[in-house]
Design a protein around this motif. Structure first.
Motif, mmCIF file in Angstrom:
data_model
loop_
_atom_site.group_PDB
_atom_site.id
_atom_site.type_symbol
_atom_site.label_atom_id
_atom_site.label_comp_id
_atom_site.label_asym_id
_atom_site.label_seq_id
_atom_site.Cartn_x
_atom_site.Cartn_y
_atom_site.Cartn_z
ATOM 1 N N LYS A 215 0.874 -1.180 0.000
ATOM 2 C CA LYS A 215 0.000 0.000 0.000
ATOM 3 C C LYS A 215 0.910 1.228 0.000
ATOM 4 C CE LYS A 215 -4.276 1.604 0.149
ATOM 5 N NZ LYS A 215 -5.278 1.327 -0.896
ATOM 6 N N PRO A 216 1.551 1.510 -1.136
ATOM 7 C CA PRO A 216 2.557 2.571 -1.165
ATOM 8 C C PRO A 216 1.993 3.967 -0.945
ATOM 9 C CG PRO A 216 2.113 1.764 -3.381
ATOM 10 C CD PRO A 216 1.422 0.830 -2.432
ATOM 11 N N VAL A 217 0.706 4.159 -1.284
ATOM 12 C CA VAL A 217 0.053 5.447 -1.032
ATOM 13 C C VAL A 217 -1.278 5.169 -0.352
ATOM 14 C CG1 VAL A 217 -0.899 7.550 -2.049
ATOM 15 C CG2 VAL A 217 1.131 6.488 -3.054
ATOM 16 N N LYS A 218 -1.491 5.762 0.802
ATOM 17 C CA LYS A 218 -2.740 5.571 1.520
ATOM 18 C C LYS A 218 -3.887 6.257 0.773
ATOM 19 C CE LYS A 218 -0.130 3.753 4.695
ATOM 20 N NZ LYS A 218 0.055 2.282 4.721
ATOM 21 N N GLY A 223 -3.592 -1.036 -4.052
ATOM 22 C CA GLY A 223 -2.325 -1.492 -3.514
ATOM 23 C C GLY A 223 -1.513 -2.190 -4.594
ATOM 24 N N ALA A 224 -0.442 -2.831 -4.171
ATOM 25 C CA ALA A 224 0.422 -3.573 -5.093
ATOM 26 C C ALA A 224 0.431 -5.042 -4.682
ATOM 27 C CB ALA A 224 1.838 -3.005 -5.073
ATOM 28 N N GLY A 225 0.079 -5.907 -5.617
ATOM 29 C CA GLY A 225 -0.017 -7.335 -5.321
ATOM 30 C C GLY A 225 0.962 -8.161 -6.127
ATOM 31 N N ALA A 226 0.887 -9.461 -5.902
ATOM 32 C CA ALA A 226 1.636 -10.446 -6.684
ATOM 33 C C ALA A 226 0.648 -11.554 -7.030
ATOM 34 C CB ALA A 226 2.828 -10.988 -5.918
ATOM 35 N N HIS A 227 -0.343 -11.217 -7.845
ATOM 36 C CA HIS A 227 -1.359 -12.190 -8.233
ATOM 37 C C HIS A 227 -0.672 -13.444 -8.754
ATOM 38 C CE1 HIS A 227 -4.004 -8.426 -9.086
ATOM 39 N NE2 HIS A 227 -3.971 -8.716 -7.792
ATOM 40 N N THR A 228 -1.084 -14.590 -8.216
ATOM 41 C CA THR A 228 -0.374 -15.839 -8.474
ATOM 42 C C THR A 228 -1.270 -16.807 -9.230
ATOM 43 O OG1 THR A 228 0.949 -15.513 -6.463
ATOM 44 C CG2 THR A 228 0.858 -17.745 -7.386
ATOM 45 N N ASN A 229 -0.898 -17.069 -10.479
ATOM 46 C CA ASN A 229 -1.643 -17.975 -11.348
ATOM 47 C C ASN A 229 -1.082 -19.382 -11.216
ATOM 48 O OD1 ASN A 229 -3.286 -15.873 -12.982
ATOM 49 N ND2 ASN A 229 -1.192 -15.104 -13.050
ATOM 50 N N PHE A 230 -1.984 -20.357 -11.127
ATOM 51 C CA PHE A 230 -1.562 -21.723 -10.787
ATOM 52 C C PHE A 230 -2.376 -22.737 -11.547
ATOM 53 C CE2 PHE A 230 -2.512 -25.498 -8.161
ATOM 54 C CZ PHE A 230 -1.243 -26.039 -8.060
ATOM 55 N N SER A 231 -1.709 -23.811 -11.952
ATOM 56 C CA SER A 231 -2.426 -24.952 -12.531
ATOM 57 C C SER A 231 -1.601 -26.219 -12.351
ATOM 58 C CB SER A 231 -2.730 -24.739 -14.013
ATOM 59 O OG SER A 231 -1.564 -24.879 -14.800
ATOM 60 N N ASP A 267 -3.561 -6.667 5.394
ATOM 61 C CA ASP A 267 -4.861 -6.124 5.776
ATOM 62 C C ASP A 267 -5.056 -4.701 5.241
ATOM 63 O OD1 ASP A 267 -2.756 -5.465 7.554
ATOM 64 O OD2 ASP A 267 -4.194 -4.780 9.052
ATOM 65 N N GLU A 268 -3.967 -3.995 4.956
ATOM 66 C CA GLU A 268 -4.085 -2.658 4.379
ATOM 67 C C GLU A 268 -4.482 -2.720 2.912
ATOM 68 O OE1 GLU A 268 -0.715 -0.179 4.988
ATOM 69 O OE2 GLU A 268 -0.445 -0.759 7.078
ATOM 70 N N ARG A 269 -4.118 -3.809 2.259
ATOM 71 C CA ARG A 269 -4.412 -3.938 0.826
ATOM 72 C C ARG A 269 -5.700 -4.688 0.566
ATOM 73 N NH1 ARG A 269 -2.663 -8.335 -1.924
ATOM 74 N NH2 ARG A 269 -3.372 -8.372 -4.090
ATOM 75 N N LEU A 270 -5.928 -5.796 1.280
ATOM 76 C CA LEU A 270 -7.131 -6.615 1.067
ATOM 77 C C LEU A 270 -8.270 -6.081 1.932
ATOM 78 C CD1 LEU A 270 -5.762 -10.285 0.906
ATOM 79 C CD2 LEU A 270 -6.072 -8.637 -0.949
ATOM 80 N N THR A 271 -8.878 -4.999 1.480
ATOM 81 C CA THR A 271 -9.911 -4.318 2.259
ATOM 82 C C THR A 271 -11.318 -4.633 1.772
ATOM 83 O OG1 THR A 271 -9.822 -2.393 0.806
ATOM 84 C CG2 THR A 271 -8.334 -2.407 2.713
ATOM 85 N N GLY A 272 -11.431 -5.303 0.627
ATOM 86 C CA GLY A 272 -12.732 -5.482 -0.003
ATOM 87 C C GLY A 272 -13.002 -4.411 -1.047
ATOM 88 N N LEU A 273 -12.124 -3.410 -1.119
ATOM 89 C CA LEU A 273 -12.189 -2.363 -2.132
ATOM 90 C C LEU A 273 -11.018 -2.517 -3.098
ATOM 91 C CD1 LEU A 273 -12.948 0.650 0.250
ATOM 92 C CD2 LEU A 273 -14.617 -0.701 -1.071
ATOM 93 N N HIS A 274 -11.004 -1.708 -4.131
ATOM 94 C CA HIS A 274 -9.867 -1.668 -5.061
ATOM 95 C C HIS A 274 -9.541 -3.045 -5.636
ATOM 96 C CE1 HIS A 274 -9.101 1.761 -2.161
ATOM 97 N NE2 HIS A 274 -9.335 2.368 -3.311
ATOM 98 N N GLU A 275 -10.567 -3.728 -6.121
ATOM 99 C CA GLU A 275 -10.392 -5.020 -6.788
ATOM 100 C C GLU A 275 -9.778 -6.076 -5.867
ATOM 101 O OE1 GLU A 275 -9.705 -4.305 -11.400
ATOM 102 O OE2 GLU A 275 -8.148 -3.315 -10.227
ATOM 103 N N THR A 276 -10.193 -6.074 -4.606
ATOM 104 C CA THR A 276 -9.726 -7.098 -3.667
ATOM 105 C C THR A 276 -10.904 -7.646 -2.879
ATOM 106 O OG1 THR A 276 -9.373 -5.642 -1.743
ATOM 107 C CG2 THR A 276 -7.572 -5.806 -3.345
ATOM 108 N N ALA A 277 -10.743 -8.853 -2.375
ATOM 109 C CA ALA A 277 -11.659 -9.414 -1.381
ATOM 110 C C ALA A 277 -11.148 -9.018 -0.002
ATOM 111 C CB ALA A 277 -11.705 -10.937 -1.507
#
Length: 339
Positions: A215-218, A223-231, A267-277
């Motif tokens: 969460k570089p800017v409040k 935020g900034a993620g590392a979405h992880t694709n898996f199969s 918890d600062e990034r995964l708030t349910g807002l900004h394309e997160t659950a």
């Protein structure tokens, strides 16, 4: 004649480890030896017994120095040659070996943010820029900042032989993403750490810093993620395995077991807002960027493919996230009789 080997390792800083490196000069043709360092300066030893061992595990051409020079990723060992407690790669190895028959592969989307001093690159000296959104995959000097660094980093990664599969600008000024994979759990993790080192080192030459702060800017900024694709092989052949993997990730204590290891500040990034659950809820859905785990629409259409765990932070340890996902999903597929 001789060549330069840049020994790179992950230190013991908490809650988020840092990359360290130093240079060894070797005779041409010489194999990469084990080396040592002062662990008391990297949060990996006490001063009265400070020696720690660097064990080379992955090497590639050094795209910055060029010639015959190499980058050398190392595991950290104690002097009795056992893995140091900060060595998360050592914990991934047996899990990767156990489930190798299921052929797990990963693609990790590494988001990051450039900073010019205390400000994100592209932010005005006073106040804030226009709201997020228009910068995503944008073009033009009024919306895009740092492209010359990004392009140089991409070239460095390709020259190093890393499995870089793409780059794009993200939703905030100075925020970008690169993708590594799809390759196996150890391979994607090793290469992501090298790509991170190259990102920091490349940005040095432009007097800019790069951060994986989730969460570089409040405020009202993604935020900034590392979405992880898996199969796994089964998931690439049967939609039932896709659902089985999603269900396994949501079973019992698994959601919290994963989230608490998906990077500091989650918890600062995964708030349910900004394309997160929300960080404390688990969900999955087709084409749903607000779910914990997204099933791409094409996967549902084709009846096979992969899933995207959207929860990992940009600062996640890839050895940890690939170990957890491999263990949870592959165990679930075995339990459901889909392998």
């Amino acid at each position: 004649m001789s060549y330069k080997a840049e020994y790179i390792w992950i230190d013991g800083t908490e809650p988020t480890a840092k990359l360290r490196s130093k240079t060894k000069i070797l005779a041409d043709g010489a194999e990469l030896p084990i080396w040592g360092f002062d662990g008391s300066s990297t949060n990996q030893a006490e001063g009265h017994a400070s020696d720690r061992v660097l064990q080379p595990v992955f090497s590639c051409p050094d795209p910055i120095r060029g010639g015959n020079d190499v980058l050398v990723l190392c595991e950290v060992l104690n002097i009795d040659m056992t893995p140091h407690e900060s060595n998360t790669r050592a914990l991934l190895r047996p899990v990767a070996e156990k489930f190798a028959g299921q052929e797990p592969i990963f693609g990790i989307e590494q988001e990051y943010t450039f900073f010019d001093g205390a400000r994100p690159l592209g932010f005005p000296v006073n106040g804030f820029p226009a709201a997020q959104g228009g910068y995503y995959c944008g073009v033009g000097s009024d919306e895009i900042f740092g492209r010359e660094i990004v392009e140089k980093h991409l070239d460095h990664c390709l020259t190093a032989g890393l499995s870089i599969s793409g780059i794009n600008a993200e939703v905030m000024p100075g925020q970008w993403e690169f993708q590594v994979g799809p390759v196996g759990p150890l391979e994607v993790s090793d290469q992501l750490w090298i790509a991170r080192w190259l990102l920091y080192r490349t940005a040095e030459d432009f007097n800019v810093s790069a951060t994986l702060n989730p969460k570089p800017v409040k405020g009202d900024w993604n935020g900034a993620g590392a979405h992880t694709n898996f199969s796994t092989k089964a998931m690439r052949e049967d939609y039932r395995a896709i659902i089985s993997a999603c269900e396994a990730l949501g079973e019992g204590s698994k959601p919290m077991d994963h989230v608490k290891n998906y990077g500091a500040g989650i918890d600062e990034r995964l708030t349910g807002l900004h394309e997160t659950a929300p960080w404390n809820e688990f969900s999955y859905g087709v084409s749903d960027r607000g779910a914990s785990v997204r099933i791409p629409w094409q996967v549902e259409k084709d009846g096979k493919g992969y899933i995207e765990d959207r929860r990992p932070n940009a600062n996640v340890d890839p050895y940890v996230v690939t170990r957890l996902i491999t263990d949870t999903c592959c165990t679930g597929l075995e339990k459901d009789g889909l392998v």
